[in-house]
Design a protein around this motif. Structure first.
Motif, PDB file in Angstrom:
ATOM      1  N   THR A 166       0.830  -1.206   0.000  1.00  0.00           N
ATOM      2  CA  THR A 166       0.000   0.000   0.000  1.00  0.00           C
ATOM      3  C   THR A 166       0.861   1.251   0.000  1.00  0.00           C
ATOM      4  N   ALA A 167       1.880   1.296   0.856  1.00  0.00           N
ATOM      5  CA  ALA A 167       2.744   2.472   0.939  1.00  0.00           C
ATOM      6  C   ALA A 167       3.532   2.677  -0.351  1.00  0.00           C
ATOM      7  N   GLY A 168       4.044   1.594  -0.927  1.00  0.00           N
ATOM      8  CA  GLY A 168       4.790   1.717  -2.170  1.00  0.00           C
ATOM      9  C   GLY A 168       3.930   2.226  -3.303  1.00  0.00           C
ATOM     10  N   TRP A 169       2.703   1.735  -3.366  1.00  0.00           N
ATOM     11  CA  TRP A 169       1.757   2.214  -4.389  1.00  0.00           C
ATOM     12  C   TRP A 169       1.476   3.708  -4.196  1.00  0.00           C
ATOM     13  N   ALA A 170       1.243   4.122  -2.949  1.00  0.00           N
ATOM     14  CA  ALA A 170       0.934   5.528  -2.673  1.00  0.00           C
ATOM     15  C   ALA A 170       2.120   6.429  -2.987  1.00  0.00           C
ATOM     16  N   ARG A 171       3.335   5.971  -2.688  1.00  0.00           N
ATOM     17  CA  ARG A 171       4.521   6.771  -2.992  1.00  0.00           C
ATOM     18  C   ARG A 171       4.661   7.046  -4.487  1.00  0.00           C
ATOM     19  N   GLY A 172       4.187   6.133  -5.299  1.00  0.00           N
ATOM     20  CA  GLY A 172       4.327   6.281  -6.745  1.00  0.00           C
ATOM     21  C   GLY A 172       3.291   7.175  -7.389  1.00  0.00           C
ATOM     22  N   LEU A 173       2.282   7.620  -6.648  1.00  0.00           N
ATOM     23  CA  LEU A 173       1.213   8.414  -7.242  1.00  0.00           C
ATOM     24  C   LEU A 173       1.684   9.773  -7.774  1.00  0.00           C
ATOM     25  N   PRO A 174       2.516  10.530  -7.051  1.00  0.00           N
ATOM     26  CA  PRO A 174       2.924  11.836  -7.572  1.00  0.00           C
ATOM     27  C   PRO A 174       3.618  11.760  -8.933  1.00  0.00           C
ATOM     28  N   ALA A 175       4.367  10.689  -9.183  1.00  0.00           N
ATOM     29  CA  ALA A 175       5.040  10.533 -10.476  1.00  0.00           C
ATOM     30  C   ALA A 175       4.047  10.365 -11.606  1.00  0.00           C
ATOM     31  N   ARG A 176       2.804  10.007 -11.265  1.00  0.00           N
ATOM     32  CA  ARG A 176       1.743   9.864 -12.265  1.00  0.00           C
ATOM     33  C   ARG A 176       0.791  11.052 -12.217  1.00  0.00           C
ATOM     34  N   SER A 177       1.251  12.141 -11.611  1.00  0.00           N
ATOM     35  CA  SER A 177       0.475  13.391 -11.510  1.00  0.00           C
ATOM     36  C   SER A 177      -0.802  13.210 -10.713  1.00  0.00           C
ATOM     37  N   VAL A 178      -0.760  12.304  -9.728  1.00  0.00           N
ATOM     38  CA  VAL A 178      -1.883  12.107  -8.810  1.00  0.00           C
ATOM     39  C   VAL A 178      -1.414  12.573  -7.438  1.00  0.00           C
ATOM     40  N   GLY A 179      -1.898  13.717  -7.002  1.00  0.00           N
ATOM     41  CA  GLY A 179      -1.436  14.297  -5.750  1.00  0.00           C
ATOM     42  C   GLY A 179      -2.468  14.293  -4.649  1.00  0.00           C
ATOM     43  N   LEU A 180      -3.439  13.396  -4.717  1.00  0.00           N
ATOM     44  CA  LEU A 180      -4.528  13.368  -3.742  1.00  0.00           C
ATOM     45  C   LEU A 180      -4.110  12.644  -2.462  1.00  0.00           C
ATOM     46  N   PRO A 181      -4.635  13.076  -1.309  1.00  0.00           N
ATOM     47  CA  PRO A 181      -4.406  12.324  -0.071  1.00  0.00           C
ATOM     48  C   PRO A 181      -5.057  10.947  -0.159  1.00  0.00           C
ATOM     49  N   VAL A 182      -4.445   9.977   0.510  1.00  0.00           N
ATOM     50  CA  VAL A 182      -4.894   8.591   0.427  1.00  0.00           C
ATOM     51  C   VAL A 182      -5.370   8.112   1.796  1.00  0.00           C
ATOM     52  N   MET A 183      -6.619   7.679   1.855  1.00  0.00           N
ATOM     53  CA  MET A 183      -7.157   6.999   3.037  1.00  0.00           C
ATOM     54  C   MET A 183      -6.980   5.502   2.824  1.00  0.00           C
ATOM     55  N   VAL A 184      -6.370   4.848   3.800  1.00  0.00           N
ATOM     56  CA  VAL A 184      -6.105   3.416   3.668  1.00  0.00           C
ATOM     57  C   VAL A 184      -7.316   2.629   4.150  1.00  0.00           C
ATOM     58  N   GLY A 185      -7.870   1.802   3.270  1.00  0.00           N
ATOM     59  CA  GLY A 185      -9.012   0.989   3.637  1.00  0.00           C
ATOM     60  C   GLY A 185      -8.601  -0.315   4.292  1.00  0.00           C
ATOM     61  N   LEU A 186      -9.187  -0.624   5.441  1.00  0.00           N
ATOM     62  CA  LEU A 186      -8.936  -1.906   6.094  1.00  0.00           C
ATOM     63  C   LEU A 186     -10.194  -2.343   6.828  1.00  0.00           C
ATOM     64  N   PRO A 187     -10.402  -3.646   6.981  1.00  0.00           N
ATOM     65  CA  PRO A 187     -11.587  -4.110   7.697  1.00  0.00           C
ATOM     66  C   PRO A 187     -11.501  -3.745   9.173  1.00  0.00           C
ATOM     67  N   GLY A 188     -12.654  -3.473   9.763  1.00  0.00           N
ATOM     68  CA  GLY A 188     -12.708  -3.278  11.200  1.00  0.00           C
ATOM     69  C   GLY A 188     -12.772  -4.636  11.891  1.00  0.00           C
ATOM     70  N   VAL A 189     -13.458  -4.701  13.014  1.00  0.00           N
ATOM     71  CA  VAL A 189     -13.624  -5.968  13.732  1.00  0.00           C
ATOM     72  C   VAL A 189     -14.793  -6.703  13.087  1.00  0.00           C
ATOM     73  N   VAL A 190     -14.472  -7.683  12.265  1.00  0.00           N
ATOM     74  CA  VAL A 190     -15.486  -8.372  11.466  1.00  0.00           C
ATOM     75  C   VAL A 190     -15.421  -9.864  11.747  1.00  0.00           C
ATOM     76  N   SER A 191     -16.577 -10.455  11.999  1.00  0.00           N
ATOM     77  CA  SER A 191     -16.625 -11.896  12.227  1.00  0.00           C
ATOM     78  C   SER A 191     -16.885 -12.625  10.917  1.00  0.00           C
ATOM     79  N   ARG A 192     -16.461 -13.873  10.863  1.00  0.00           N
ATOM     80  CA  ARG A 192     -16.722 -14.692   9.681  1.00  0.00           C
ATOM     81  C   ARG A 192     -18.225 -14.848   9.473  1.00  0.00           C
ATOM     82  N   GLN A 193     -18.963 -14.970  10.573  1.00  0.00           N
ATOM     83  CA  GLN A 193     -20.411 -15.116  10.468  1.00  0.00           C
ATOM     84  C   GLN A 193     -21.040 -13.877   9.827  1.00  0.00           C
ATOM     85  N   ARG A 194     -20.525 -12.702  10.181  1.00  0.00           N
ATOM     86  CA  ARG A 194     -21.045 -11.469   9.594  1.00  0.00           C
ATOM     87  C   ARG A 194     -20.810 -11.450   8.090  1.00  0.00           C
ATOM     88  N   LEU A 195     -19.623 -11.853   7.644  1.00  0.00           N
ATOM     89  CA  LEU A 195     -19.332 -11.864   6.214  1.00  0.00           C
ATOM     90  C   LEU A 195     -20.264 -12.817   5.476  1.00  0.00           C
TER      91      LEU A 195
END
Length: 290
Positions: free
Chosen positions: A180-209
């Motif tokens: 994730t960090a390596g991908w985000a570091r490469g964004l400015p070289a592609r003229s993408v200068g937006l802030p990045v929110m990292v998506g990750l699951p919260g506390v999720v049970s298998r039953q919920r999924l």
């Protein structure tokens, strides 16, 4: 200000960086059943929300829930799935409804419907149709590990084309913090200068999924499972998935100048009580404030 005179970026302590990210975390909500009630019961108004869209239910429940939550004082951004929008008239009506309801943000995605319901086959076409929109915040999706069978070059080009229409990026699931960090570091070289929110699951049970996939319907569930197979696989490992482990691995990159990582976006799968309790406990250990 010239580049030589610009202030140097300061690396934060990883614990401080993680505490800041958790304090500013946003939650993703599924528009299922009585989703409004657990939000009101467990989620502070300081936590920003997004509301997903589902092929089986269409965009109506997403828009309605976003407006109701905004009425309760939350900062909300509904998912606008391009392939679910029937025509420009429907888009205009949704924008008007959101504006009247005090919703000032959207998250624009292509969507997973096999066939577009109208003239918008992808997120870019919908973003272009929204030119002149009243929204202060427009999120788009980032894919650190690619996107299924779509070539990486196509995904990268699409992000570059969408970026001028957006204010921030939210990454899709990736369990490798370094990737994730390596991908985000490469964004400015592609003229993408937006802030990045990292998506990750919260506390999720298998039953919920399992329950979530059952509510999506047969075809959409199969596509959901293909997209989330890494999450299901994690549950088969000893100890299963724990959000704290991934958050800890992300902390040094959140602290590092130049990654563009600005915060955390938690996919809650509507496990709101457990996810919020985890966030508060971790903030207390880090010395932050919820």
């Amino acid at each position: 200000m010239s580049a030589d005179s610009a202030p140097a970026q300061v690396r934060l302590d990883p614990r401080t960086a993680l505490a800041r990210a958790l304090s500013a975390a946003t939650y993703e909500i599924l528009p299922f059943g009585r989703a409004e009630e657990p939000v009101l019961a467990h989620v502070p108004r300081t936590v920003g929300l997004t509301v997903t869209a589902t092929e089986a239910r269409g965009l109506g429940p997403t828009i309605d829930l976003a407006v109701r939550l905004a009425g309760h004082g939350y900062t909300v951004a509904p998912h606008l799935a391009a392939r679910l929008v029937r025509d420009e008239r429907e888009l205009k009506d949704m924008v008007a409804q959101l504006g009247e309801g005090g919703v000032d943000g959207v998250f624009v995605v292509g969507g997973d419907a096999v066939r577009p319901a109208g003239p918008f086959p992808d997120a870019l076409s919908l973003l272009e149709a929204l030119d002149g929109h009243p929204f202060a915040r427009v999120g788009i999706a980032g894919h650190p590990e690619g996107h299924g069978g779509i070539p990486r070059t196509v995904i990268d080009r699409a992000l570059e084309e969408k970026a001028p229409h957006a204010t921030h990026i939210v990454t899709q699931l990736c369990f490798d913090a370094r990737t994730t960090a390596g991908w985000a570091r490469g964004l400015p070289a592609r003229s993408v200068g937006l802030p990045v929110m990292v998506g990750l699951p919260g506390v999720v049970s298998r039953q919920r999924l399992v329950r979530v996939t059952a509510r999506l319907g047969l075809g959409p569930s199969a596509r959901f499972l293909r997209k989330q197979q890494s999450l299901f696989w994690r549950f088969l490992l000893p100890g299963g998935y724990r959000p704290g482990r991934l958050a800890a691995r992300l902390a040094p990159y959140l602290a590092e100048p130049g990654t563009g990582l600005s915060g955390l976006h938690l996919f809650t799968f509507n496990e709101l009580a457990a996810t919020e309790a985890w966030r508060r406990r971790l903030l207390e250990r880090l010395g932050g404030a919820a």
